[in-house]
Each structure stands twice: as structure tokens, then as C-alpha cells.
Design a protein around this motif. Structure first.
Motif, PDB file in Angstrom:
ATOM      1  N   PRO A 183     -53.033 -37.343 -11.579  1.00 48.90           N
ATOM      2  CA  PRO A 183     -51.881 -36.492 -11.883  1.00 48.90           C
ATOM      3  C   PRO A 183     -50.937 -36.357 -10.686  1.00 48.90           C
ATOM      4  CG  PRO A 183     -53.914 -35.460 -12.604  1.00 48.90           C
ATOM      5  CD  PRO A 183     -54.305 -36.648 -11.770  1.00 48.90           C
ATOM      6  N   GLU A 232     -47.240 -34.425  -9.445  1.00 50.45           N
ATOM      7  CA  GLU A 232     -46.230 -33.404  -9.730  1.00 50.45           C
ATOM      8  C   GLU A 232     -44.862 -34.055  -9.667  1.00 50.45           C
ATOM      9  OE1 GLU A 232     -46.994 -30.352 -10.794  1.00 50.45           O
ATOM     10  OE2 GLU A 232     -49.072 -31.021 -10.631  1.00 50.45           O
ATOM     11  N   THR A 242     -46.360 -32.331 -14.729  1.00 47.82           N
ATOM     12  CA  THR A 242     -47.420 -33.162 -14.170  1.00 47.82           C
ATOM     13  C   THR A 242     -47.511 -34.424 -15.022  1.00 47.82           C
ATOM     14  OG1 THR A 242     -48.630 -31.211 -13.428  1.00 47.82           O
ATOM     15  CG2 THR A 242     -49.874 -33.266 -13.591  1.00 47.82           C
ATOM     16  N   GLU A 243     -47.554 -35.564 -14.349  1.00 55.28           N
ATOM     17  CA  GLU A 243     -47.574 -36.839 -15.066  1.00 55.28           C
ATOM     18  C   GLU A 243     -48.820 -37.642 -14.704  1.00 55.28           C
ATOM     19  OE1 GLU A 243     -43.984 -39.581 -15.724  1.00 55.28           O
ATOM     20  OE2 GLU A 243     -44.916 -40.289 -13.849  1.00 55.28           O
ATOM     21  N   THR A 244     -49.406 -38.268 -15.711  1.00 50.10           N
ATOM     22  CA  THR A 244     -50.577 -39.107 -15.524  1.00 50.10           C
ATOM     23  C   THR A 244     -50.355 -40.416 -16.271  1.00 50.10           C
ATOM     24  OG1 THR A 244     -51.991 -37.135 -15.448  1.00 50.10           O
ATOM     25  CG2 THR A 244     -53.080 -39.240 -15.843  1.00 50.10           C
ATOM     26  N   TRP A 290     -47.042 -35.428 -24.632  1.00 54.36           N
ATOM     27  CA  TRP A 290     -46.792 -34.179 -23.908  1.00 54.36           C
ATOM     28  C   TRP A 290     -47.735 -33.106 -24.432  1.00 54.36           C
ATOM     29  CZ3 TRP A 290     -43.287 -33.410 -19.977  1.00 54.36           C
ATOM     30  CH2 TRP A 290     -42.348 -34.429 -19.767  1.00 54.36           C
ATOM     31  N   ASP A 291     -48.134 -32.192 -23.551  1.00 53.40           N
ATOM     32  CA  ASP A 291     -48.900 -31.040 -24.024  1.00 53.40           C
ATOM     33  C   ASP A 291     -47.936 -30.078 -24.724  1.00 53.40           C
ATOM     34  OD1 ASP A 291     -47.557 -29.838 -21.916  1.00 53.40           O
ATOM     35  OD2 ASP A 291     -49.335 -28.899 -21.072  1.00 53.40           O
ATOM     36  N   THR A 321     -45.507 -29.281 -19.978  1.00 52.76           N
ATOM     37  CA  THR A 321     -45.710 -29.265 -18.531  1.00 52.76           C
ATOM     38  C   THR A 321     -46.604 -30.414 -18.074  1.00 52.76           C
ATOM     39  OG1 THR A 321     -47.593 -27.764 -18.748  1.00 52.76           O
ATOM     40  CG2 THR A 321     -45.415 -26.753 -18.357  1.00 52.76           C
ATOM     41  N   LYS A 322     -47.182 -31.143 -19.041  1.00 58.27           N
ATOM     42  CA  LYS A 322     -48.032 -32.287 -18.714  1.00 58.27           C
ATOM     43  C   LYS A 322     -47.660 -33.457 -19.614  1.00 58.27           C
ATOM     44  CE  LYS A 322     -51.928 -29.557 -17.179  1.00 58.27           C
ATOM     45  NZ  LYS A 322     -53.316 -29.181 -17.389  1.00 58.27           N
ATOM     46  N   THR A 329     -48.583 -37.550 -20.383  1.00 58.44           N
ATOM     47  CA  THR A 329     -49.488 -38.677 -20.201  1.00 58.44           C
ATOM     48  C   THR A 329     -48.781 -39.927 -20.716  1.00 58.44           C
ATOM     49  OG1 THR A 329     -51.406 -37.242 -20.505  1.00 58.44           O
ATOM     50  CG2 THR A 329     -51.757 -39.611 -20.764  1.00 58.44           C
TER      51      THR A 329
END
Length: 186
Positions: free
Chosen positions: A36, A38, A47-49, A130-131, A135-136, A138
């Protein structure tokens, strides 16, 4: 899906070797998987993964046409091109043959002395999740446009250049050797 090119950067872990052939290869992890980062960009703060498999289609369709640039500068000639892209457990592993040009020679010297110590990918998201709170993010598929040698990175110490090979021999200062050994331990 965003049509703008996005950049993500990782530090280089450098190992210098000389061989009997004139390869001029820069290699390393261009983008880490499941690490992850920021992000604060025009898309917002999140946050990106990147997931394993995200580069599969790019590698299959145009892997050897991916160019190595300096500082994401598309207005200048490329420094080289990919000779190997593969997904490994730790991330997208890349090897680039650096062209025997003035810019290529300068880039190799800057990598050797530690002045350019990050790789950065330029990509377009193809498939992302996205969640609920946005905020996250993937990334499950991306179109890799280019990889650049840059000064600073988004992914911290998670991905790096692990080698630079050429027929030229160079000596390292003790400071540069210590920095490289420290990076190799990360």
C-alpha cells in the motif's frame, strides 16, 4: 477508468556488475505488489495497492515496446527499452537496455553514482476496485505506458532497481558502496 497517465515511483536497489558483453542493462522492481502506498494526486488522497497480475496483459501484448524514460519526459528521446518484463511475487520485475546515446550514458552514470535512485511507472488504470469510503484503491489491471528513472518515489523502499550491467568498469566511492549495500538489505 481514467484516461490520464498516472505515475508511481519506487526506489532503486542497485548492484553494479561488469560483463564481457556490452549489455548496458538497468534492472529491478518497477512496481511492488501488495504494498500500500499513500497517494495524494488530482484523483484525491487515498491508499493504493497493485495486485499480482495487473501487468499481465501489457506484458503479453507489448512488453518489449515499453520504453525507459528519464523523469517521465515524453518530449525527449527514450533512454532505452524493455528487454524483460515479468511479474514476480514481490512486483513487476523489469530489465531495460539503455541506448548508447549521450542521454543513455548520462543516465547510467547517474544511476551508478546514486543520483537517480528510483523507478517510476507511467500507467492507465484498466480495472480497479475502491472501498466504500473511496479511501483505498486496488489496481487489478493497468496499461503500462512507460517506466522512468526519477529522483523520488511513491512506494518507499518496496521496489527498486537491483542491477546495472555494462562492459564498462567503474569504481565506487565508499559512500556510494555503503548506500547500495544498505538499499540491498531493505
Amino acid at each position: 477508468m481514467t484516461s490520464n497517465l498516472i505515475h508511481r515511483t519506487t526506489p532503486l536497489r542497485l548492484e553494479l556488475r561488469s560483463d564481457d558483453v556490452d549489455e548496458r542493462i538497468i534492472s529491478g522492481i518497477a512496481a511492488p505488489f501488495d504494498s500500500p502506498a499513500e497517494i495524494n494526486s488530482y484523483e484525491g488522497q487515498f491508499t493504493e495497492t497493485i495486485r499480482y497480475g495487473a501487468f499481465r496483459k501489457t506484458i503479453a501484448e507489448r512488453g518489449e515496446r515499453v520504453k525507459l524514460l528519464g523523469l517521465h519526459d515524453r518530449s525527449r528521446m527514450p533512454l532505452g527499452r524493455a528487454v524483460l518484463l515479468e511479474e514476480r511475487a514481490e512486483g513487476l520485475y523489469a530489465e531495460f537496455r539503455v541506448s548508447r546515446t549521450q542521454s543513455g550514458d548520462e543516465a547510467l552514470e547517474l544511476v551508478r553514482d546514486g543520483s537517480l535512485d528510483h523507478l517510476s511507472i507511467g500507467f492507465r488504470p484498466i480495472s480497479e476496485v475502491w472501498d466504500r469510503t473511496r479511501t483505498k484503491r486496488t489496481l487489478t489491471e493497468v496499461a503500462l505506458a512507460e517506466v522512468s528513472l526519477v529522483l523520488e518515489g511513491a512506494y518507499g523502499d518496496a521496489a527498486a532497481v537491483t542491477g546495472s550491467r555494462s562492459a564498462d568498469t567503474h569504481t565506487l566511492t565508499s559512500e556510494a558502496a555503503t548506500r547500495r549495500l544498505r538499499l540491498l538489505d531493505l
